[in-house]
Design an enzyme around this catalytic site. Structure first.
Site, PDB file in Angstrom:
ATOM      1  CB  ALA A 145      35.453  48.064  47.558  1.00 36.67           C
ATOM      2  CE  LYS A 146      36.025  39.547  43.936  1.00 35.78           C
ATOM      3  NZ  LYS A 146      37.315  39.761  43.022  1.00 35.78           N
ATOM      4  CB  VAL A 147      31.580  47.759  44.880  1.00 29.62           C
ATOM      5  CG1 VAL A 147      30.012  48.023  44.995  1.00 29.62           C
ATOM      6  CG2 VAL A 147      32.352  48.062  46.145  1.00 29.62           C
ATOM      7  CB  SER A 173      34.879  45.097  49.986  1.00 31.33           C
ATOM      8  OG  SER A 173      35.801  44.724  49.356  1.00 31.33           O
ATOM      9  CG  PHE A 222      31.192  39.906  45.318  1.00 36.01           C
ATOM     10  CD1 PHE A 222      31.951  39.113  44.469  1.00 36.01           C
ATOM     11  CD2 PHE A 222      31.246  41.107  44.811  1.00 36.01           C
ATOM     12  CE1 PHE A 222      32.531  39.076  43.353  1.00 36.01           C
ATOM     13  CE2 PHE A 222      31.345  41.317  43.363  1.00 36.01           C
ATOM     14  CZ  PHE A 222      32.431  40.655  42.748  1.00 36.01           C
TER      15      PHE A 222
END
Ligand SMILES: *Cc1c(COP(=O)(O)O)cnc(C)c1O
Length: 307
Positions: free
Chosen positions: A158-160, A64, A36
């Protein structure tokens, strides 16, 4: 409660807010693999509206996705255009933008198989993340009992979504104990970041922030490094311990949501004068000027849109 907008962009269509739903067997809901972004748009002083650093956010969204082997079925250009379209249809002058790519339903095993990759873009009005008072007076934080992810346990750049279990636990612990936010240490015990913000300290007018190890490379962090250097400050990306933070003249968190939030107390130790420090406030002030289009030097970071 989040304030409803008219529409949510969902797999290429603008659908009514209340109809943007998924099946309960959505793979991501069970195993947490989604990526995101959090983006802000601001109403500028000249009356127009603009998204701050749209390109960098969209690029990170795709980076990401790559880290978790997710093929977003849209191009960067399509996602950028969809973000602007969603803002327009919702007539949002200023607020927050949340693109999210997730694995849909189908296979229920850990391997996502051929399950579709689905994408939403939601927007809503959002004021100061930690409160208006926090921006002026600073916040109180505690060191979390939860350690930040090891770089080989999670994809920390990464924006996980799943990475955020760690953040949610730390945030709930901090709030339950009467603090505003949690400070997270990395697996070696060095200061890492907060639950969704990066950290800077100021000592003798020099700024220090942890390097891109276990932390998420924040776009606000990058903005402030650039800005501080342009203003003539020394900025180093270097590991530091919590006792170095305790002894700092100033400290602040930064992020798209938190913007530039001063820290006035850490683990019951007062930082500096126990209020927002002068360098912090100078940077906060410049940051707000930039996002509101008042500093033409950085106009390239703004993507304006018509409502
Ligand atoms: C998003 C995020 C930040 C801040 O990044 P920005 O790009 O400045 O919004 C910091 N830490 C974590 C863990 C994040 O997810």
């Amino acid at each position: 409660m989040v304030q409803k907008a008219d529409k949510i962009w969902f797999d290429g269509q603008l659908v009514p807010w209340d109809e943007a739903n998924v099946h309960v067997l959505t793979h991501t809901l069970h195993y947490g693999v989604a990526v995101f972004e959090g983006i802000r748009c601001y109403k500028c002083t000249d009356g127009s509206s603009a998204v701050f650093r749209l390109k960098e956010h969209v690029d990170r969204f795709f980076d990401s996705a790559k880290a978790v082997e997710m093929n977003i079925p849209f191009t960067r250009e399509e996602i950028s255009a969809a973000i602007l379209e969603t803002l327009k249809v919702n007539r949002l002058e200023q607020g927050y933008i949340r693109p999210l790519a997730f694995i849909g339903d189908g296979a229920m095993g850990v391997h996502p198989g051929d399950n579709p990759i689905r994408v939403i873009i939601a927007t809503w009005p959002w004021g100061a993340y930690l409160g208006e008072e926090a921006l002026q007076k600073g916040i109180r934080i505690r060191t979390s009992s939860f350690t930040r992810h090891h770089v080989n346990v999670m994809m920390t750049k990464a924006k996980v979504a799943g990475n955020y279990v760690n953040s949610v636990l730390a945030k709930m612990e901090a709030v339950a104990d009467g603090y505003d936010e949690a400070l997270m240490l990395d697996v070696d015990g060095y200061v890492s970041e907060a639950t969704g913000e990066n950290i800077f300290i100021v000592k003798k007018s020099k700024l220090k922030t942890p390097p891109l190890g276990s932390i998420l490379g924040g776009i606000t962090r990058d903005t402030l490094i650039t800005l501080a250097r342009d203003m003539g400050y020394d900025v180093v990306e270097q590991r530091f311990t919590r006792d170095e933070l305790y002894a700092a003249d100033e400290a602040f968190f930064c992020g798209t949501a938190a913007e530039v939030t001063p820290i006035r107390e850490v683990d019951r130790r007062v930082i500096g004068a126990g209020k927002a420090g002068p360098v912090t406030m100078l940077l906060q002030n410049e940051y707000f000027k930039i996002v509101h289009g008042e500093n033409l030097k950085y106009a390239g970071w703004l993507t304006s849109y018509e409502l």
